[in-house]
Design a protein around this motif. Structure first.
Motif, PDB file in Angstrom:
ATOM      1  N   GLU A  71       3.060   4.631  11.581  1.00 41.94           N
ATOM      2  CA  GLU A  71       4.370   4.966  12.139  1.00 41.94           C
ATOM      3  C   GLU A  71       4.892   6.286  11.627  1.00 41.94           C
ATOM      4  OE1 GLU A  71       6.785   1.888  10.795  1.00 41.94           O
ATOM      5  OE2 GLU A  71       5.719   0.314  11.886  1.00 41.94           O
ATOM      6  N   ASN A  72       4.123   6.961  10.772  1.00 37.57           N
ATOM      7  CA  ASN A  72       4.609   8.207  10.158  1.00 37.57           C
ATOM      8  C   ASN A  72       5.934   7.999   9.455  1.00 37.57           C
ATOM      9  OD1 ASN A  72       2.507   9.834  10.790  1.00 37.57           O
ATOM     10  ND2 ASN A  72       3.392  10.585  12.690  1.00 37.57           N
ATOM     11  N   PRO A  83      -1.151  14.310  14.276  1.00 39.88           N
ATOM     12  CA  PRO A  83       0.212  13.788  14.158  1.00 39.88           C
ATOM     13  C   PRO A  83       0.446  12.971  12.892  1.00 39.88           C
ATOM     14  CG  PRO A  83      -1.076  12.375  15.571  1.00 39.88           C
ATOM     15  CD  PRO A  83      -1.996  13.484  15.164  1.00 39.88           C
ATOM     16  N   LEU A  84      -0.103  13.406  11.827  1.00 38.78           N
ATOM     17  CA  LEU A  84      -0.005  12.637  10.592  1.00 38.78           C
ATOM     18  C   LEU A  84       1.098  13.223   9.735  1.00 38.78           C
ATOM     19  CD1 LEU A  84      -1.641  10.372   9.309  1.00 38.78           C
ATOM     20  CD2 LEU A  84      -3.080  12.076   8.249  1.00 38.78           C
ATOM     21  N   GLN A  85       1.768  12.340   8.989  1.00 38.25           N
ATOM     22  CA  GLN A  85       2.748  12.876   8.047  1.00 38.25           C
ATOM     23  C   GLN A  85       2.523  12.229   6.703  1.00 38.25           C
ATOM     24  OE1 GLN A  85       6.876  13.224   8.515  1.00 38.25           O
ATOM     25  NE2 GLN A  85       6.732  13.357  10.744  1.00 38.25           N
ATOM     26  N   LEU A  86       2.393  13.044   5.697  1.00 37.12           N
ATOM     27  CA  LEU A  86       2.163  12.478   4.379  1.00 37.12           C
ATOM     28  C   LEU A  86       3.142  13.099   3.393  1.00 37.12           C
ATOM     29  CD1 LEU A  86      -1.729  12.599   4.250  1.00 37.12           C
ATOM     30  CD2 LEU A  86      -0.294  10.618   4.604  1.00 37.12           C
ATOM     31  N   PRO A  87       3.492  12.371   2.330  1.00 39.44           N
ATOM     32  CA  PRO A  87       4.410  12.959   1.353  1.00 39.44           C
ATOM     33  C   PRO A  87       3.772  14.150   0.641  1.00 39.44           C
ATOM     34  CG  PRO A  87       3.629  10.806   0.612  1.00 39.44           C
ATOM     35  CD  PRO A  87       3.132  10.981   1.997  1.00 39.44           C
ATOM     36  N   GLU A  88       4.625  15.086   0.192  1.00 42.21           N
ATOM     37  CA  GLU A  88       4.108  16.315  -0.410  1.00 42.21           C
ATOM     38  C   GLU A  88       3.297  16.024  -1.653  1.00 42.21           C
ATOM     39  OE1 GLU A  88       7.408  18.771  -1.103  1.00 42.21           O
ATOM     40  OE2 GLU A  88       7.714  19.214   1.021  1.00 42.21           O
ATOM     41  N   GLN A  89       3.734  15.029  -2.413  1.00 36.65           N
ATOM     42  CA  GLN A  89       3.001  14.691  -3.625  1.00 36.65           C
ATOM     43  C   GLN A  89       1.550  14.357  -3.272  1.00 36.65           C
ATOM     44  OE1 GLN A  89       4.299  14.350  -6.940  1.00 36.65           O
ATOM     45  NE2 GLN A  89       2.152  14.179  -7.414  1.00 36.65           N
ATOM     46  N   TRP A  90       1.368  13.603  -2.215  1.00 39.41           N
ATOM     47  CA  TRP A  90       0.008  13.216  -1.826  1.00 39.41           C
ATOM     48  C   TRP A  90      -0.793  14.433  -1.402  1.00 39.41           C
ATOM     49  CZ3 TRP A  90      -1.039   8.415   1.707  1.00 39.41           C
ATOM     50  CH2 TRP A  90      -2.400   8.112   1.666  1.00 39.41           C
ATOM     51  N   LEU A  91      -0.145  15.345  -0.631  1.00 31.53           N
ATOM     52  CA  LEU A  91      -0.864  16.531  -0.173  1.00 31.53           C
ATOM     53  C   LEU A  91      -1.345  17.349  -1.361  1.00 31.53           C
ATOM     54  CD1 LEU A  91       1.431  17.605   2.760  1.00 31.53           C
ATOM     55  CD2 LEU A  91      -0.783  16.518   2.887  1.00 31.53           C
ATOM     56  N   GLU A 112       8.486   5.144   3.557  1.00 32.37           N
ATOM     57  CA  GLU A 112       7.683   3.994   3.183  1.00 32.37           C
ATOM     58  C   GLU A 112       6.364   4.412   2.578  1.00 32.37           C
ATOM     59  OE1 GLU A 112      10.060   1.006   3.516  1.00 32.37           O
ATOM     60  OE2 GLU A 112       7.933   0.733   3.102  1.00 32.37           O
ATOM     61  N   ILE A 113       5.772   5.458   3.189  1.00 32.91           N
ATOM     62  CA  ILE A 113       4.479   5.931   2.661  1.00 32.91           C
ATOM     63  C   ILE A 113       4.651   6.385   1.219  1.00 32.91           C
ATOM     64  CG2 ILE A 113       2.617   7.580   2.938  1.00 32.91           C
ATOM     65  CD1 ILE A 113       3.224   7.796   5.818  1.00 32.91           C
ATOM     66  N   THR A 114       5.747   7.116   0.984  1.00 35.08           N
ATOM     67  CA  THR A 114       5.958   7.628  -0.372  1.00 35.08           C
ATOM     68  C   THR A 114       6.062   6.484  -1.366  1.00 35.08           C
ATOM     69  OG1 THR A 114       7.273   9.317   0.702  1.00 35.08           O
ATOM     70  CG2 THR A 114       7.292   9.270  -1.692  1.00 35.08           C
ATOM     71  N   VAL A 115       6.828   5.467  -0.999  1.00 33.67           N
ATOM     72  CA  VAL A 115       6.975   4.343  -1.928  1.00 33.67           C
ATOM     73  C   VAL A 115       5.632   3.679  -2.173  1.00 33.67           C
ATOM     74  CG1 VAL A 115       7.879   2.025  -2.090  1.00 33.67           C
ATOM     75  CG2 VAL A 115       9.371   3.875  -1.416  1.00 33.67           C
ATOM     76  N   ALA A 116       4.914   3.408  -1.057  1.00 33.80           N
ATOM     77  CA  ALA A 116       3.628   2.732  -1.211  1.00 33.80           C
ATOM     78  C   ALA A 116       2.682   3.580  -2.049  1.00 33.80           C
ATOM     79  CB  ALA A 116       3.022   2.469   0.160  1.00 33.80           C
ATOM     80  N   TYR A 117       2.679   4.888  -1.783  1.00 25.08           N
ATOM     81  CA  TYR A 117       1.733   5.748  -2.468  1.00 25.08           C
ATOM     82  C   TYR A 117       2.065   5.882  -3.936  1.00 25.08           C
ATOM     83  CZ  TYR A 117      -0.593  10.078  -3.746  1.00 25.08           C
ATOM     84  OH  TYR A 117      -1.344  11.027  -4.378  1.00 25.08           O
ATOM     85  N   GLU A 118       3.331   6.109  -4.222  1.00 26.37           N
ATOM     86  CA  GLU A 118       3.651   6.410  -5.618  1.00 26.37           C
ATOM     87  C   GLU A 118       3.716   5.171  -6.468  1.00 26.37           C
ATOM     88  OE1 GLU A 118       6.926   8.956  -6.119  1.00 26.37           O
ATOM     89  OE2 GLU A 118       6.034  10.592  -4.988  1.00 26.37           O
ATOM     90  N   SER A 119       4.461   4.154  -6.026  1.00 32.86           N
ATOM     91  CA  SER A 119       4.570   3.020  -6.947  1.00 32.86           C
ATOM     92  C   SER A 119       3.644   1.872  -6.591  1.00 32.86           C
ATOM     93  CB  SER A 119       6.015   2.530  -7.007  1.00 32.86           C
ATOM     94  OG  SER A 119       6.530   2.478  -5.707  1.00 32.86           O
ATOM     95  N   GLY A 120       3.520   1.576  -5.284  1.00 34.78           N
ATOM     96  CA  GLY A 120       2.722   0.409  -4.926  1.00 34.78           C
ATOM     97  C   GLY A 120       1.289   0.511  -5.418  1.00 34.78           C
ATOM     98  N   TRP A 121       0.661   1.621  -5.075  1.00 36.92           N
ATOM     99  CA  TRP A 121      -0.754   1.777  -5.439  1.00 36.92           C
ATOM    100  C   TRP A 121      -0.944   1.686  -6.942  1.00 36.92           C
ATOM    101  CZ3 TRP A 121      -5.314   2.347  -2.797  1.00 36.92           C
ATOM    102  CH2 TRP A 121      -6.393   2.854  -3.519  1.00 36.92           C
ATOM    103  N   ASN A 122      -0.065   2.373  -7.676  1.00 36.16           N
ATOM    104  CA  ASN A 122      -0.263   2.404  -9.128  1.00 36.16           C
ATOM    105  C   ASN A 122      -0.019   1.054  -9.767  1.00 36.16           C
ATOM    106  OD1 ASN A 122      -0.952   5.105  -9.243  1.00 36.16           O
ATOM    107  ND2 ASN A 122       1.167   5.680  -8.992  1.00 36.16           N
ATOM    108  N   ARG A 123       0.969   0.338  -9.227  1.00 33.65           N
ATOM    109  CA  ARG A 123       1.250  -0.971  -9.798  1.00 33.65           C
ATOM    110  C   ARG A 123       0.062  -1.896  -9.623  1.00 33.65           C
ATOM    111  NH1 ARG A 123       4.478  -4.348  -7.332  1.00 33.65           N
ATOM    112  NH2 ARG A 123       5.011  -2.769  -5.776  1.00 33.65           N
TER     113      ARG A 123
END
Lengths: 243, 601
Positions: B80-81, B168-176, B85-96
């Motif tokens: 859904e771009n 058409p992808l959007q990713l948080p800057e931290q991930w990029l 949500e992506i930022t939350v999942a990427y930063e905290s979800g994955w690490n947890r």
């Protein structure tokens, strides 16, 4: 002293070379010929372009089969004359591990000449000019002199310029004996050279006077604070508003 | 029954179909005797496929539900771009989840979780990126991991660069930033691993011999340059600096450059190039690619802290190798101040450790620069550096004895240099020659170059201490003090003079390579034939700046307080007490309850 912007982009660089150096084409192995020709042009006309030469070395780094020891030695010789810019060390940084001996018939002269070049550079770094000339004229550097520096137009003059660059800031007046050991010139040659530089020579006492420049005029300064009125506006304005 | 027969019959034809059938077969369970019968007819390939399928099934079953839900949710957010949500999942979800379940093992392979995400290839590429990042950081990657992570990165960049039009992808800057950072890190890790020829198994030797293109310098540089060119980031920055309007900028940068994904990737690739060129030993080129990037707080790279820190580290290091110590000091001081200030906000970040380690190395580099080019400094940073490296600092200012200290700090703090070319794996003869006589490691090469610079400046501190005592002095006398030959001493003084002049960036200089000669020492001298004249500059006490700043701060505090709403008036304590006592008795009276006459106390 040459300012850094001139070092990075010398006015003698043509547009073609400029595009090569600044763009992506510098990685194209086919362009190495253009850059090598430019190097030989520099050698013949006493010009110098550090970044273009570094581009050649970078191509050699990625394509060991392009390696040409003569080119490398010429680049290093040119870099010697650029002191006090750190060019020589930058060139050595890009000389990766030994390239594999491609042609067993022509031995690689670089490994034997590299220590000589490095010692010459170290002597320049330590401003040991008499020792520099001694090493340069000695047998060890014979191969260097016969094959390479003889082709480089004005190599010795360029080294003398390095010496002058070191002497000018440090001295107001310098004895001609000392100067002659630094420049490896004596007698009439020395006098002619000094006059070319525009220094005045006092023949009886044998002292040459250097022109004044920002470096050899020393003034003891006390760095004072300099408060400008605009910096105080906020404070002054505030005193007005407080009831 | 018929299903099973069909499976056996078609065992050789279509493996995929067979998989599905076997699934059901395994699920239904009780037909063991039938299987025993036909076991011998199943050939090797199908058996392997069966085993794989079973392994995958088992692996799938062993994934905790939490993880499964996370993956589905993550996938949904990516589709859904939904950037937040992506930022939350990427930063905290994955690490947890990594901490909880996968601290010592790998995450499930992409093929295993594929059913959860409907085999969405794009998501699987991104998932694999995270998977390999985990492997590289927590575990030891083997040769297969390395090759596969390279292929995955290639697929990712291929997708980004070579699809028809921007994706058409959007990713948080931290991930990029992490994608670029990790790509370069894996490249560096591979190069270091590649040069250790002796410890390779035969199989690895063979694979390396064939896989010449894997992680080659050209391909890495190609990726970075392509990202920069596609997003036209350099033109973009120039247009911004010239103050062009948004429409003009949109025209200049084209359809790729307007999308934040490509813009940030292009920008981070510039920083990536800075890093790769430094690792390969080309310091001037590293600074040259950064020529449009301004090193101040407003630049986009400050948005990702790790990127910010990395940029300053490499810029500072390049300046050191270019002998521009004052520029290096300036870079280190600004970033170290920044790290001190923002330290408290980042303790929860998984990058906290890494940033701290880089900060430590920068303190070491700062100490080195300061020893080579002493100048009036930021006391705060200097004190911290002294705490950490005090021993080395005192040694370094002692001339010749200090060289081991320089070496120690340099090796600790320098980047992990790599060599551009692999050992000659394709040719066993050359390889043997290589093993017998290995070339010098890149880090040793750069160290010796650096030490030659240091050695040239060895006499400077002693000279300084003597010159400080006089205003004019005869050269012979000075030579006597130093117990040195007069001529040598004069030469050393020339060195000292040169050491006190270096190129530094001035106010209006554009680009990082620019600069003019400035004097960096407060002690100046000139030789007048045989007399040495000395002058020292001092700094007067600066107090105005401090006072102005604090006055303004006090003003701001005062104004804030004055303009805040007043707190509600509190009634005096003594007045309230009788008021409280008064209603009590009537309450008691009123609270008499009908039943049993119990008084409410």
């Amino acid at each position: 002293m040459v300012s850094a912007s001139e070092w990075a982009a010398p006015p003698t660089r043509t547009e073609l070379i400029e595009n090569l150096v600044s763009g992506v084409d510098r990685y194209n192995p086919n362009n190495v010929g253009i850059l090598e020709d430019y190097l030989y042009h520099q050698i013949r006309s006493q010009e110098y372009d550090c970044l273009a030469n570094l581009a050649i070395l970078k191509l050699y780094q990625f394509n060991p089969d392009l390696y040409n020891p003569d080119v490398v030695i010429n680049i290093l010789i040119k870099a010697l004359t650029a002191y006090p810019f750190p060019d020589f060390n930058l060139c050595i940084s890009l000389l990766d591990e030994r390239p594999f001996p491609a042609n067993p018939d022509e031995p690689d002269p670089l490994p034997s000449l590299l220590p000589v070049l490095t010692s010459l550079y170290n002597l320049l770094q330590q401003c040991r000019f008499p020792a520099f000339w001694a090493l340069y004229r000695s047998d060890k550097a014979e191969s260097l002199r016969d094959n390479y520096t003889v082709e480089c137009v004005g190599f010795e003059d360029s080294v003398r310029e390095v010496v002058i660059r070191a002497v000018t800031p440090a001295f107001k007046r310098i004895g001609t004996d000392r100067l002659s050991t630094y420049l490896d010139l004596s007698g009439d040659d020395l006098t002619a050279y000094i006059e070319k530089l525009g220094w005045s020579l006092d023949a009886e006492s044998g002292v040459a006077t250097l022109p004044l420049n920002p470096d050899n005029q020393i003034v003891s300064t006390v760095v004072q604070e300099n408060i400008q009125l605009p910096q105080l506006t906020k404070i002054i304005a505030h005193t007005q508003t407080v009831a | 029954m018929s299903q099973q027969r069909k499976a056996i019959w078609e065992a050789d034809l279509d493996e995929e179909l067979q998989d599905v059938d076997l699934n059901l077969a395994i699920g239904s369970y009780g037909q063991n005797d039938l299987y025993n019968d036909v076991q011998s007819r199943i050939d090797e390939a199908t058996l392997v496929a069966v085993q794989q399928q079973m392994a995958q099934q088992a692996a799938f079953a062993s994934i905790p539900d939490v993880v499964k839900r996370f993956i589905v949710h993550f996938h949904q957010a990516v589709l859904e771009n939904n950037l937040a949500e992506i930022t939350v999942a990427y930063e905290s979800g994955w690490n947890r989840l990594t901490e909880k379940f996968y601290a010592k093992t790998e995450w499930p392979e992409a093929e295993v979780i594929a059913p959860l995400v409907n085999d969405d290839q794009i998501f699987l590429i991104l998932y694999r990126e995270l998977y390999y990042r985990h492997v590289y950081s927590r575990l030891q990657p083997d040769i297969d991991d390395r090759f596969h992570s390279y292929e995955n990165s290639c697929e990712l960049f291929n997708y980004l660069l070579n699809s028809d039009g921007p994706v058409p992808l959007q990713l948080p800057e931290q991930w990029l930033w992490d994608i670029i950072d990790e790509f370069i890190y894996q490249f560096q890790s591979f190069c270091t691993w590649r040069t250790k020829v002796k410890s390779k198994t035969d199989e690895e030797l063979q694979l390396l011999g064939e896989g010449n293109q894997v992680w080659s310098s050209y391909s890495v540089l190609n990726v970075l340059y392509s990202l920069i060119q596609k997003s036209k980031i350099n033109e973009h920055i120039l247009a911004l600096q010239e103050g062009k309007s948004t429409e003009e900028i949109a025209e200049i940068v084209g359809e790729y450059g307007v999308r934040p994904l490509y813009r940030m990737l292009g920008y981070f690739s510039i920083i990536g190039l800075l890093r790769v060129h430094s690792l390969l030993g080309d310091f001037t080129l590293a600074l040259k690619v950064m020529e449009n990037v301004e090193l101040n707080q407003k630049s986009p790279f400050t948005r990702v802290t790790a990127c910010h820190v990395t940029t300053y580290y490499y810029v500072g290091f390049c300046y050191i190798m270019l002998r521009r110590y004052s520029d290096a000091i300036r870079a280190f001081v600004s970033i170290l101040n920044f790290i001190l200030r923002m330290r408290q906000y980042h303790t929860r970040s998984y990058q906290y450790d890494q940033i701290n380690k880089t900060a430590d190395r920068m303190y070491a580099l700062f100490a080195i620069c300061n020893a080579l080019s002493p100048s009036r400094l930021d006391d705060n940073i200097f004190n911290t550096a002294k705490e950490r490296f005090g021993e080395q600092i005192t040694k370094m200012s002692r001339g010749e004895e200090g060289i081991p200290a320089f070496e120690e700090l340099f090796i600790y703090a320098c980047p992990k240099f790599i060599s551009a070319n692999p050992p000659p794996y394709e040719d066993p003869e050359l390889l043997q020659a290589y093993i017998d006589d290995p070339p010098v490691e890149p880090i040793q090469r750069h160290l010796s170059l650096f030490l030659s610079e240091v050695r040239a400046q060895v006499p400077v501190p002693t000279l300084r201490s003597f010159l400080k005592l006089y205003t004019s002095l005869d050269a012979k006398k000075l030579a006597n003090f130093l117990d040195a030959d007069e001529e040598e001493m004069v030469q050393q003084m020339m060195v000292m003079k040169q050491a006190s002049r270096s190129i530094s960036r001035v106010e209006n200089g554009k680009g990082l390579l620019d600069g003019q000669t400035i004097s960096t020492s407060d002690l100046d001298f000139v030789i007048d034939d045989n007399m040495v004249h000395i002058a020292e500059s001092t700094v007067g006490r600066r107090y105005a700046g401090w006072f102005i700043r604090n006055t303004e701060h006090a003003q701001r505090v005062y104004d804030t307080i004055k303009s805040s709403p007043l707190p509600p008036r509190k009634v005096n304590v003594t007045q309230t007490q009788p008021a409280q006592a008064a209603p009590a008795p009537p309450r008691n009276a009123g609270a008499k309850v009908a039943w049993g006459g119990i008084k409410v106390a």
